[in-house]
Design a protein around this motif. Structure first.
Motif, PDB file in Angstrom:
ATOM      1  N   MET A 282     -21.946   7.523  -1.145  1.00  0.00           N
ATOM      2  CA  MET A 282     -23.403   7.924  -0.294  1.00  0.00           C
ATOM      3  C   MET A 282     -23.864   9.048  -0.873  1.00  0.00           C
ATOM      4  O   MET A 282     -25.195   9.486  -0.593  1.00  0.00           O
ATOM      5  CB  MET A 282     -22.994   7.648   0.528  1.00  0.00           C
ATOM      6  N   PHE A 283     -22.578  10.326  -0.872  1.00  0.00           N
ATOM      7  CA  PHE A 283     -23.522  11.456  -1.197  1.00  0.00           C
ATOM      8  C   PHE A 283     -24.468  11.778  -1.910  1.00  0.00           C
ATOM      9  O   PHE A 283     -25.798  12.663  -2.477  1.00  0.00           O
ATOM     10  CB  PHE A 283     -22.749  13.455  -1.095  1.00  0.00           C
ATOM     11  N   ALA A 284     -23.788  11.566  -2.990  1.00  0.00           N
ATOM     12  CA  ALA A 284     -24.197  11.654  -4.608  1.00  0.00           C
ATOM     13  C   ALA A 284     -25.633  10.696  -4.706  1.00  0.00           C
ATOM     14  O   ALA A 284     -26.346  10.921  -5.169  1.00  0.00           O
ATOM     15  CB  ALA A 284     -23.426  11.698  -6.159  1.00  0.00           C
ATOM     16  N   GLY A 285     -25.548   8.902  -4.016  1.00  0.00           N
ATOM     17  CA  GLY A 285     -27.037   9.056  -3.918  1.00  0.00           C
ATOM     18  C   GLY A 285     -28.122   9.513  -3.354  1.00  0.00           C
ATOM     19  O   GLY A 285     -29.291   9.387  -3.402  1.00  0.00           O
ATOM     20  N   ALA A 286     -27.559   9.983  -2.057  1.00  0.00           N
ATOM     21  CA  ALA A 286     -28.892  10.617  -1.162  1.00  0.00           C
ATOM     22  C   ALA A 286     -29.029  11.568  -1.656  1.00  0.00           C
ATOM     23  O   ALA A 286     -30.905  11.818  -2.066  1.00  0.00           O
ATOM     24  CB  ALA A 286     -27.974  10.733  -0.297  1.00  0.00           C
ATOM     25  N   LEU A 287     -27.839  12.278  -2.194  1.00  0.00           N
ATOM     26  CA  LEU A 287     -29.255  13.628  -2.785  1.00  0.00           C
ATOM     27  C   LEU A 287     -29.928  13.250  -4.450  1.00  0.00           C
ATOM     28  O   LEU A 287     -31.288  13.956  -4.248  1.00  0.00           O
ATOM     29  CB  LEU A 287     -27.566  14.782  -3.499  1.00  0.00           C
ATOM     30  N   ALA A 288     -29.619  12.491  -5.046  1.00  0.00           N
ATOM     31  CA  ALA A 288     -29.927  11.940  -6.166  1.00  0.00           C
ATOM     32  C   ALA A 288     -31.256  11.025  -6.033  1.00  0.00           C
ATOM     33  O   ALA A 288     -32.832  11.525  -5.851  1.00  0.00           O
ATOM     34  CB  ALA A 288     -29.783  11.004  -6.380  1.00  0.00           C
TER      35      ALA A 288
END
Length: 101
Positions: free
Chosen positions: A67-73
């Motif tokens: 979730m964090f990687a997707g939101a950051l990306a």
């Protein structure tokens, strides 16, 4: 009818245009505008969709890392899209002062 000064100014502008951007000067002289560069937004859209899928996968498997990687990306892609993915080309204007005679 233009005055002598106005004709000199127009000739100076035309000569500066021929020196700075000969392709544009030729296109203006021939009456054929240069084609716009191709639209460069599709890579950002594709990466945004992939980042959204990573975020959704993180929600489905309850993985905070995904979730964090997707939101950051997604946020980085939105910033990049707004900065580099312009549809119309920007005109660069030099802020030089005219040289005294």
């Amino acid at each position: 009818m233009l005055s002598q000064y106005d004709r000199q100014q127009l000739e100076m502008i035309a000569s500066r245009l021929r020196m700075d951007d000969p392709d544009l000067a030729k296109a203006l002289r021939d009456g054929k505008p240069r084609p716009n560069p191709p639209n460069r937004r599709w890579p950002f859209v594709l990466l945004g969709v992939l980042a959204g899928l990573v975020f959704v996968a993180g929600v489905l498997v309850a993985s905070f890392v995904f979730m964090f990687a997707g939101a950051l990306a997604m946020s980085l892609i939105v910033v990049s899209y707004r900065k580099f993915g312009r549809k119309a080309p920007r005109v660069q204007v030099s802020r030089r002062r005219p040289q005294p005679y």
